[in-house]
Scaffold this motif. Structure first.
Motif, PDB file in Angstrom:
ATOM      1  N   PHE A 182       9.505   7.004  -3.850  1.00 41.04           N
ATOM      2  CA  PHE A 182       8.881   7.887  -2.863  1.00 41.04           C
ATOM      3  C   PHE A 182       8.700   9.304  -3.416  1.00 41.04           C
ATOM      4  CE2 PHE A 182      10.392   4.690   0.247  1.00 41.04           C
ATOM      5  CZ  PHE A 182       9.195   4.478   0.915  1.00 41.04           C
ATOM      6  N   ALA A 183       9.601   9.732  -4.296  1.00 41.11           N
ATOM      7  CA  ALA A 183       9.473  11.076  -4.863  1.00 41.11           C
ATOM      8  C   ALA A 183       8.250  11.195  -5.768  1.00 41.11           C
ATOM      9  CB  ALA A 183      10.731  11.438  -5.645  1.00 41.11           C
ATOM     10  N   VAL A 184       7.820  10.092  -6.367  1.00 45.78           N
ATOM     11  CA  VAL A 184       6.677  10.125  -7.273  1.00 45.78           C
ATOM     12  C   VAL A 184       5.390   9.717  -6.571  1.00 45.78           C
ATOM     13  CG1 VAL A 184       5.697   9.110  -9.375  1.00 45.78           C
ATOM     14  CG2 VAL A 184       8.114   9.729  -9.285  1.00 45.78           C
ATOM     15  N   TYR A 185       5.417   8.603  -5.817  1.00 52.69           N
ATOM     16  CA  TYR A 185       4.193   8.054  -5.230  1.00 52.69           C
ATOM     17  C   TYR A 185       3.995   8.433  -3.761  1.00 52.69           C
ATOM     18  CZ  TYR A 185       4.070   5.118  -9.411  1.00 52.69           C
ATOM     19  OH  TYR A 185       4.027   4.670 -10.705  1.00 52.69           O
ATOM     20  N   GLY A 186       5.048   8.870  -3.080  1.00 48.36           N
ATOM     21  CA  GLY A 186       4.927   9.178  -1.673  1.00 48.36           C
ATOM     22  C   GLY A 186       4.965   7.916  -0.818  1.00 48.36           C
ATOM     23  N   GLY A 191       1.373   2.585  -5.552  1.00 47.12           N
ATOM     24  CA  GLY A 191       2.073   2.609  -6.829  1.00 47.12           C
ATOM     25  C   GLY A 191       3.072   1.492  -7.018  1.00 47.12           C
ATOM     26  N   LEU A 192       3.153   0.570  -6.044  1.00 48.66           N
ATOM     27  CA  LEU A 192       4.164  -0.482  -6.124  1.00 48.66           C
ATOM     28  C   LEU A 192       3.962  -1.421  -7.311  1.00 48.66           C
ATOM     29  CD1 LEU A 192       6.680  -1.335  -4.615  1.00 48.66           C
ATOM     30  CD2 LEU A 192       5.286  -2.864  -3.221  1.00 48.66           C
ATOM     31  N   PRO A 193       2.729  -1.877  -7.624  1.00 53.10           N
ATOM     32  CA  PRO A 193       2.575  -2.754  -8.805  1.00 53.10           C
ATOM     33  C   PRO A 193       3.027  -2.083 -10.101  1.00 53.10           C
ATOM     34  CG  PRO A 193       0.654  -2.900  -7.386  1.00 53.10           C
ATOM     35  CD  PRO A 193       1.468  -1.763  -6.870  1.00 53.10           C
ATOM     36  N   ALA A 194       2.610  -0.829 -10.314  1.00 56.34           N
ATOM     37  CA  ALA A 194       3.006  -0.129 -11.541  1.00 56.34           C
ATOM     38  C   ALA A 194       4.519   0.099 -11.573  1.00 56.34           C
ATOM     39  CB  ALA A 194       2.269   1.201 -11.648  1.00 56.34           C
TER      40      ALA A 194
END
Length: 268
Positions: A182-186, A191-194
């Motif tokens: 959450f800190a990187v993708y919100g 961003g879950l696959p990566a």
């Protein structure tokens, strides 16, 4: 009669200290092995008093510190993730930032911090309490009743310390993993696959095995060494701090060796 040279006396003192350390290490290993054997014996859990003692110590060693350590891990995750991400972006290395956070925080810092936290809050005081019980005659009283003090006093504390270490490390690693995402993708699943691919790359089978083994050995070290020092030492009044300090020094040395071995396994 001439006295021995200063260098020879220093060598003798160092040899004596090394011999004393080796004797204590051997006694601790043998005592810990006997506790592990007792822990793996189903017959020791048939006693209602033993089960009650185990449940009570597990609750007292885990519940009061679980929320505080989880919040501390969450705060550390947010701060460290922000620092690493901002620094990596400034150098054009943002694609490696999250992997670095997972490797440093989840693989290394949280298990070690959980072990030290449990040791300082639970197992070292338990070792000092065992030394006091031994001094007060509690062990002899149990023997007169036909009960083994290792089973009824030492084993519950050892198992509770190991359980607390594994629980704190596992829960805090899960919280750190989620908060780092959450800190990187919100609050998005884009961003879950990566993130999943990166996490699978970090936790390959060998690293996952080393991580699991390290956490288990950490839990055994922080639970066996302090209670071993307390159960094998007849404490004089006011010497609880001395027993706690001895357990802390030996345990910290073992934790450093385990951490060094895990680093070599992961990166060499």
């Amino acid at each position: 009669m001439t006295s021995a040279p200063l260098g020879q006396r220093s060598l003798d003192v160092a040899s004596l200290a090394l011999l004393r350390w080796a004797i204590h290490a051997r006694q601790t290993v043998l005592f810990g092995a006997s506790l592990v054997v007792l822990a793996l014996s189903p017959s020791n859990y048939r006693s209602l008093a033993m089960r009650h003692a185990l449940a009570r110590h597990a609750w007292l060693d885990t519940a009061p510190i679980l929320a505080g350590f989880t919040l501390l891990s969450a705060l550390l995750t947010v701060v460290l993730t922000r620092i690493v991400v901002v620094t990596a972006r400034s150098y054009g290395l943002s694609q490696y930032a999250l992997e670095m956070v997972v490797r440093v925080l989840v693989l290394e810092l949280i298990p070690l911090t959980a072990a030290l936290f449990v040791a300082l809050r639970c197992t070292i005081p338990n070792g000092a309490a065992l030394a006091e019980l031994r001094r007060s005659g509690r062990f002899e009283e149990l023997r007169r009743q036909g009960r083994d003090p290792l089973v009824h006093e030492v084993l519950p504390r050892m198992l509770a310390g190991a359980f607390s270490t594994v629980t704190l490390a596992a829960l805090s690693c899960v919280v750190a993993t989620v908060l780092a995402y959450f800190a990187v993708y919100g609050a998005t699943v884009a961003g879950l696959p990566a993130y999943t691919r990166m996490f699978g790359h970090v936790f390959n089978p060998s690293v996952a095995l080393i991580f699991t083994a390290k956490t288990i050995f950490f839990s055994l070290a922080v639970s066996i060494i302090p209670v071993s020092a307390g159960a094998r030492t007849t404490a004089a009044p006011g010497s609880r701090e001395g027993a706690a300090l001895q357990g802390l020094v030996r345990m910290f040395a073992v934790l450093l060796l385990l951490e060094a071995a895990s680093l070599m396994g992961n990166y060499y």
